[in-house]
Enzyme design. Structure first.
Site, mmCIF file in Angstrom:
data_model
loop_
_atom_site.group_PDB
_atom_site.id
_atom_site.type_symbol
_atom_site.label_atom_id
_atom_site.label_comp_id
_atom_site.label_asym_id
_atom_site.label_seq_id
_atom_site.Cartn_x
_atom_site.Cartn_y
_atom_site.Cartn_z
ATOM 1 N N GLU A 1 3.217 -6.843 14.213
ATOM 2 C CA GLU A 1 3.706 -7.061 12.851
ATOM 3 C C GLU A 1 2.845 -6.285 11.857
ATOM 4 O O GLU A 1 1.635 -6.350 11.916
ATOM 5 C CB GLU A 1 3.672 -8.563 12.533
ATOM 6 C CG GLU A 1 4.267 -8.915 11.196
ATOM 7 C CD GLU A 1 5.612 -8.240 10.989
ATOM 8 O OE1 GLU A 1 6.535 -8.475 11.764
ATOM 9 O OE2 GLU A 1 5.734 -7.445 10.035
ATOM 10 N N CYS B 1 -7.335 -9.586 9.259
ATOM 11 C CA CYS B 1 -6.997 -8.537 10.231
ATOM 12 C C CYS B 1 -7.984 -7.378 10.335
ATOM 13 O O CYS B 1 -8.397 -7.031 11.437
ATOM 14 C CB CYS B 1 -5.622 -7.974 9.901
ATOM 15 S SG CYS B 1 -4.323 -9.197 10.124
ATOM 16 N N LYS C 1 -1.004 -0.826 16.742
ATOM 17 C CA LYS C 1 -1.290 -1.856 15.737
ATOM 18 C C LYS C 1 -2.765 -1.835 15.349
ATOM 19 O O LYS C 1 -3.121 -1.852 14.176
ATOM 20 C CB LYS C 1 -0.885 -3.236 16.281
ATOM 21 C CG LYS C 1 -1.244 -4.385 15.394
ATOM 22 C CD LYS C 1 -0.527 -4.353 14.060
ATOM 23 C CE LYS C 1 -1.261 -5.161 13.028
ATOM 24 N NZ LYS C 1 -0.645 -5.138 11.719
HETATM 25 P P1 NAD Z 1 -2.559 -18.177 11.796
HETATM 26 O O1 NAD Z 1 -3.857 -18.746 12.219
HETATM 27 O O2 NAD Z 1 -2.102 -18.304 10.374
HETATM 28 O O3 NAD Z 1 -1.395 -18.839 12.694
HETATM 29 C C1 NAD Z 1 -1.453 -19.009 14.079
HETATM 30 C C2 NAD Z 1 -0.857 -20.361 14.424
HETATM 31 O O4 NAD Z 1 -0.748 -20.460 15.850
HETATM 32 C C3 NAD Z 1 -1.700 -21.558 13.971
HETATM 33 O O5 NAD Z 1 -0.937 -22.373 13.091
HETATM 34 C C4 NAD Z 1 -2.048 -22.288 15.284
HETATM 35 O O6 NAD Z 1 -2.068 -23.700 15.161
HETATM 36 C C5 NAD Z 1 -0.933 -21.832 16.202
HETATM 37 N N1 NAD Z 1 -1.247 -21.955 17.634
HETATM 38 C C6 NAD Z 1 -2.356 -21.540 18.284
HETATM 39 N N2 NAD Z 1 -2.254 -21.806 19.592
HETATM 40 C C7 NAD Z 1 -1.056 -22.417 19.789
HETATM 41 C C8 NAD Z 1 -0.374 -22.916 20.927
HETATM 42 N N3 NAD Z 1 -0.910 -22.828 22.143
HETATM 43 N N4 NAD Z 1 0.839 -23.481 20.754
HETATM 44 C C9 NAD Z 1 1.389 -23.559 19.520
HETATM 45 N N5 NAD Z 1 0.806 -23.084 18.402
HETATM 46 C C10 NAD Z 1 -0.408 -22.517 18.531
HETATM 47 O O7 NAD Z 1 -2.567 -16.656 12.232
HETATM 48 P P2 NAD Z 1 -1.688 -15.449 11.620
HETATM 49 O O8 NAD Z 1 -2.349 -14.920 10.408
HETATM 50 O O9 NAD Z 1 -0.262 -15.877 11.556
HETATM 51 O O10 NAD Z 1 -1.879 -14.361 12.755
HETATM 52 C C11 NAD Z 1 -1.223 -14.475 13.997
HETATM 53 C C12 NAD Z 1 -1.346 -13.152 14.721
HETATM 54 O O11 NAD Z 1 -0.691 -12.121 13.976
HETATM 55 C C13 NAD Z 1 -2.777 -12.671 14.927
HETATM 56 O O12 NAD Z 1 -2.865 -12.034 16.165
HETATM 57 C C14 NAD Z 1 -2.964 -11.657 13.818
HETATM 58 O O13 NAD Z 1 -3.913 -10.677 14.147
HETATM 59 C C15 NAD Z 1 -1.587 -11.047 13.710
HETATM 60 N N6 NAD Z 1 -1.267 -10.488 12.394
HETATM 61 C C16 NAD Z 1 -1.613 -11.136 11.243
HETATM 62 C C17 NAD Z 1 -1.244 -10.614 10.005
HETATM 63 C C18 NAD Z 1 -1.596 -11.307 8.713
HETATM 64 O O14 NAD Z 1 -1.400 -10.708 7.671
HETATM 65 N N7 NAD Z 1 -2.099 -12.534 8.735
HETATM 66 C C19 NAD Z 1 -0.495 -9.435 9.953
HETATM 67 C C20 NAD Z 1 -0.151 -8.807 11.146
HETATM 68 C C21 NAD Z 1 -0.534 -9.340 12.354
HETATM 69 C C1 UDX Z 2 -3.324 -5.663 6.517
HETATM 70 C C2 UDX Z 2 -2.376 -4.477 6.760
HETATM 71 O O1 UDX Z 2 -2.131 -3.820 5.507
HETATM 72 C C3 UDX Z 2 -1.070 -4.953 7.371
HETATM 73 O O2 UDX Z 2 -0.238 -3.838 7.686
HETATM 74 C C4 UDX Z 2 -1.385 -5.734 8.637
HETATM 75 O O3 UDX Z 2 -0.185 -6.216 9.213
HETATM 76 C C5 UDX Z 2 -2.337 -6.876 8.359
HETATM 77 O O4 UDX Z 2 -3.540 -6.369 7.733
HETATM 78 P P1 UDX Z 2 -3.514 -7.577 4.700
HETATM 79 O O5 UDX Z 2 -4.861 -7.784 5.272
HETATM 80 O O6 UDX Z 2 -2.613 -8.751 4.554
HETATM 81 O O7 UDX Z 2 -2.702 -6.508 5.562
HETATM 82 O O8 UDX Z 2 -3.643 -6.923 3.233
HETATM 83 P P2 UDX Z 2 -3.973 -5.438 2.729
HETATM 84 O O9 UDX Z 2 -3.089 -5.155 1.590
HETATM 85 O O10 UDX Z 2 -3.978 -4.456 3.807
HETATM 86 O O11 UDX Z 2 -5.444 -5.597 2.145
HETATM 87 C C6 UDX Z 2 -6.562 -5.820 2.982
HETATM 88 C C7 UDX Z 2 -7.831 -5.818 2.155
HETATM 89 O O12 UDX Z 2 -8.129 -4.516 1.676
HETATM 90 C C8 UDX Z 2 -7.755 -6.715 0.923
HETATM 91 O O13 UDX Z 2 -8.968 -7.387 0.736
HETATM 92 C C9 UDX Z 2 -7.520 -5.728 -0.197
HETATM 93 O O14 UDX Z 2 -7.955 -6.192 -1.446
HETATM 94 C C10 UDX Z 2 -8.334 -4.538 0.276
HETATM 95 N N1 UDX Z 2 -7.893 -3.252 -0.287
HETATM 96 C C11 UDX Z 2 -6.652 -2.767 0.011
HETATM 97 C C12 UDX Z 2 -8.753 -2.547 -1.105
HETATM 98 O O15 UDX Z 2 -9.872 -2.980 -1.368
HETATM 99 N N2 UDX Z 2 -8.336 -1.337 -1.621
HETATM 100 C C13 UDX Z 2 -7.100 -0.820 -1.345
HETATM 101 O O16 UDX Z 2 -6.809 0.282 -1.851
HETATM 102 C C14 UDX Z 2 -6.238 -1.561 -0.515
#
Ligand code: NAD
Ligand code: UDX
Length: 470
Positions: free
Chosen positions: A162, A277, A221
Site C-alpha cells: 500500500e 513507515c 515498497k
Molecule cells: P496498525 O498498527 O494501525 O494496524 C494493524 C492492526 O493489526 C492492529 O489494529 C492490530 O491489532 C491488528 N493485528 C495484529 N495482529 C493481528 C492478528 N493476528 N489478527 C487480527 N488483527 C491483528 O498498522 P498500520 O499502520 O495499518 O500498518 C499495517 C501495515 O501496513 C504495516 O506493515 C505497515 O508498514 C504498512 N503500511 C502502513 C502505512 C501507513 O501509512 N500507516 C502505509 C503503507 C503501508
Molecule cells: C509514507 C509514504 O509517503 C507512503 O507512500 C507510504 O505508504 C507510507 O509512508 P506517511 O508516512 O503517511 O507516508 O506520510 P508522508 O507524507 O510520506 O510523510 C512522512 C514524513 O515526512 C512526515 O513526518 C512528513 O512531515 C515528512 N516530510 C514529508 C517532510 O518533512 N518533508 C517533505 O517534503 C515531505
C-alpha cells in the site's frame, strides 16, 4: 474468477481506509475487516461516525456509505477467514525490539500468527494478499506455513503493498499513482493476480495497475519509502547548510525542484520525518542488505536515518542555545504533536524526540495539537522509558486552547504543519508570552517577515539567522 467475499486481517491505518474504499467501489463484494483489538473494532462500528479510530479527511463519509451495506468490522477473525475467497493481511510489522535483528529487522510475528490462523481455519482455496509492508521474500515464509496445513487447501500468495500516505489516505486510495500486484508466474498465480486486478479496475485504469513477480513487488515498497525519506533527509542536510550561509532552503527547494528531472515534491525541509513507515522500512532495508553482506549498500541507506536523527537533535539544541543555554524550569509550548498534518497518528513523530531532549534539560512543555489526544501524548513519552510516567505528567501539560497553551511561554516550537497555525492571532499570542518572544518554526509554516514585525524572535529551519527578511 470473481471474488465475492473478502476478509482483511488488521483494522489499522491501512486496513481500515483501504477496505473502506474497496467496499465503496465494489458494492457487490462483501468485505469484513477483522482485528483482535476489540476497542478498535468497536470504534469502527460506533454509531457516531466522528468516533472512528482513525482521523483521515473524507474517511467518515466513505465509511458512512459502505458500512452495514457491504463493509463490516468484526472481532470474529475465524468466521471472516472461513467465508472469504481472498484474505488481505494488513497487520503491523514494527521494528523488532528483541533478539536477533533488534532495532533493525521487521518483527513478523503478527504476520506469522495471521498465516497460521488462515492455515488452521481454511477449508476452501484462498488467495492471500500481503498488504502489510514486508521484507523481500516473506511470501516464501507465508507459503511454507500455509502449504503445511495438511488439509489439502490450495493457496496463492500475492504481494499488494500500500502506498497511501496518512492525512491524504482517502484521496490516495481513490486516485493512486499506481497499484502494484506481485504474484507467481504460474497459471494459478496469473489467475489470482487477475482476480485482484479486477477489484481495483472498478475505479482505477488498467494502465495504472502494475503486475510484477512477488519479490519485485515486496522490494519496491521498501525502496519507494527509502527514496522518499532520502529526499527529506537530503533537503534537511541542505537546511543546515542554508542556516550558516545565508541561503533560504525554500528558495533552494524551489530552484532545484523546477528541474523536471528532480521534481518539486518531498523537498520540504522539516524538523525531521516521522511516521510509522520511513524509519522502520529503511532499517529493514539496511538489515536485509547487511544479511546478504552488502555493507556499502546498508551504510548508504542508514545515512538517511542518521541525518534524520541529527535534524531532530539539532532542532532541540537550537532551542536550548537560543534560550541562553538553559531551558530549566522554562515553559515551552509545542504547536503540533502528530507526525504530519491531517492525521492523529503520532508514531515516530519528531515532536516526541524533541520533547524528550528538552525534558532532559528540565524544560516544562505544554502541547497543543488539534487531533492528538492527551493519553496518546503521555503514552508516547512513557514508551521512551526516559523518565517515570509521574514525571512526564508533571512536566508535560496538554491544553485544548492554543492561546491558553502559550500564556507565559518562554518559547513556542512548531512541530507539525497544521494549516490552522497560520490563521492564529499571533498578535494576541505575542502579548501573552514572556519576552523576548521566541518562535522556532520546525515546519516553516509561518511568514518570517510578519512574525518579526510582530516582535517575535523568529527562527525557521533552513533560514539563516542573519537573514532578517524571510
Ligand atoms: P496498525 O498498527 O494501525 O494496524 C494493524 C492492526 O493489526 C492492529 O489494529 C492490530 O491489532 C491488528 N493485528 C495484529 N495482529 C493481528 C492478528 N493476528 N489478527 C487480527 N488483527 C491483528 O498498522 P498500520 O499502520 O495499518 O500498518 C499495517 C501495515 O501496513 C504495516 O506493515 C505497515 O508498514 C504498512 N503500511 C502502513 C502505512 C501507513 O501509512 N500507516 C502505509 C503503507 C503501508
Ligand atoms: C509514507 C509514504 O509517503 C507512503 O507512500 C507510504 O505508504 C507510507 O509512508 P506517511 O508516512 O503517511 O507516508 O506520510 P508522508 O507524507 O510520506 O510523510 C512522512 C514524513 O515526512 C512526515 O513526518 C512528513 O512531515 C515528512 N516530510 C514529508 C517532510 O518533512 N518533508 C517533505 O517534503 C515531505
Amino acid at each position: 474468477m470473481k471474488i465475492q467475499n473478502v476478509c482483511c486481517i488488521g483494522a489499522g491505518y491501512v486496513g481500515g481506509p483501504t477496505m473502506a474504499v474497496l467496499a465503496l467501489k465494489n458494492p457487490d463484494i462483501k468485505i469484513t475487516v477483522v482485528d483482535i483489538n476489540k476497542v478498535r473494532i468497536a470504534a469502527w462500528n460506533d454509531s457516531d461516525f466522528n468516533n472512528l479510530p482513525i482521523y483521515e479527511p473524507g474517511l467518515k463519509e466513505v465509511v458512512q456509505e459502505a458500512r452495514g451495506r457491504n463493509l463490516f468490522f468484526s472481532t470474529d477473525v475465524e468466521k471472516a477467514i472461513d467465508e472469504a475467497e481472498m484474505i488481505f493481511i494488513s497487520v503491523n510489522t514494527p521494528t523488532k525490539t528483541y533478539g536477533k535483528g533488534k532495532g533493525m529487522a521487521a518483527d513478523l510475528k503478527y504476520i506469522e500468527l495471521s498465516a497460521r490462523q488462515i492455515a488452521k481455519v481454511a477449508t476452501t482455496d484462498k488467495i492471500v494478499v500481503e498488504k502489510s509492508t514486508l521484507p523481500v521474500r516473506t511470501a516464501q515464509a507465508i507459503k511454507n506455513i500455509l502449504d503445511h496445513t495438511g488439509n489439502g487447501v490450495k493457496f496463492q500468495i500475492l504481494s499488494n503493498p500500500e502506498f497511501l500516505a496518512e492525512g491524504t489516505a482517502v484521496q490516495d486510495l481513490l486516485n493512486p499513482d499506481r497499484v502494484l500486484i506481485g504474484g507467481e508466474e504460474s497459471e494459478d498465480g496469473k489467475e489470482a493476480i487477475e482476480a485482484l486486478v479486477n477489484i481495483y479496475a472498478t475505479w482505477i485504469s488498467r494502465e495504472k495497475i502494475l503486475t510484477t513477480n512477488v519479490w519485485s513487488s515486496e522490494l519496491s515498497k521498501l525502496v519507494a519509502n527509502a527514496f522518499l525519506a532520502q529526499r527529506v533527509s537530503s533537503i534537511n542536510a541542505i537546511s543546515e547548510l542554508c542556516e550558516v550561509t545565508g541561503a533560504d532552503v525554500s528558495e533552494v527547494s524551489k530552484a532545484i525542484g523546477m528541474d523536471s528531472r528532480i521534481g518539486p515534491k518531498f523537498l520540504q525541509a522539516s524538523v525531521g520525518f516521522g511516521g510509522s513507515c520511513f524509519q522502520k522500512d529503511i532499517l529493514n532495508l539496511v538489515y536485509i542488505a547487511k544479511s546478504y553482506g552488502l555493507n556499502e549498500v546498508a551504510d548508504y541507506w542508514e545515512q538517511v536515518i542518521i541525518m534524520n536523527d541529527h535534524q531532530k537533535n539539532r532542532f532541540a539544541e537550537n532551542i536550548v542555545s537560543k534560550l541562553y543555554n538553559t531551558v530549566s524550569g522554562k515553559k515551552i509550548t509545542f504547536f503540533g504533536w502528530a507526525f504530519k498534518k491531517d492525521t492523529n497518528d503520532t508514531r515516530e513523530s519528531a515532536a516526541i524526540y524533541v520533547a524528550d531532549a528538552l525534558l532532559d534539560e528540565q524544560a516544562e512543555i505544554t502541547v497543543y495539537d488539534p487531533k492528538v489526544s492527551e493519553e496518546r501524548i503521555y503514552a508516547d513519552l512513557d514508551y521512551l522509558n526516559t523518565r517515570s510516567p509521574e514525571e512526564n505528567r508533571r512536566l508535560v501539560k496538554i491544553v485544548n486552547d492554543p492561546y491558553i497553551a502559550c500564556q507565559n511561554a518562554h518559547a513556542i516550537a512548531i512541530l507539525t504543519e497544521w494549516d490552522e497555525f497560520k490563521e492564529f492571532n499571533w498578535h494576541k499570542i505575542y502579548s501573552s508570552v514572556i519576552k523576548p518572544a521566541f518562535v522556532f518554526d520546525g515546519r516553516k509554516v509561518l511568514d518570517g517577515r510578519t512574525m518579526k514585525q510582530l516582535g517575535f524572535q523568529y527562527t525557521a529551519i533552513g533560514v539563516s539567522i542573519f537573514n532578517s527578511t524571510s
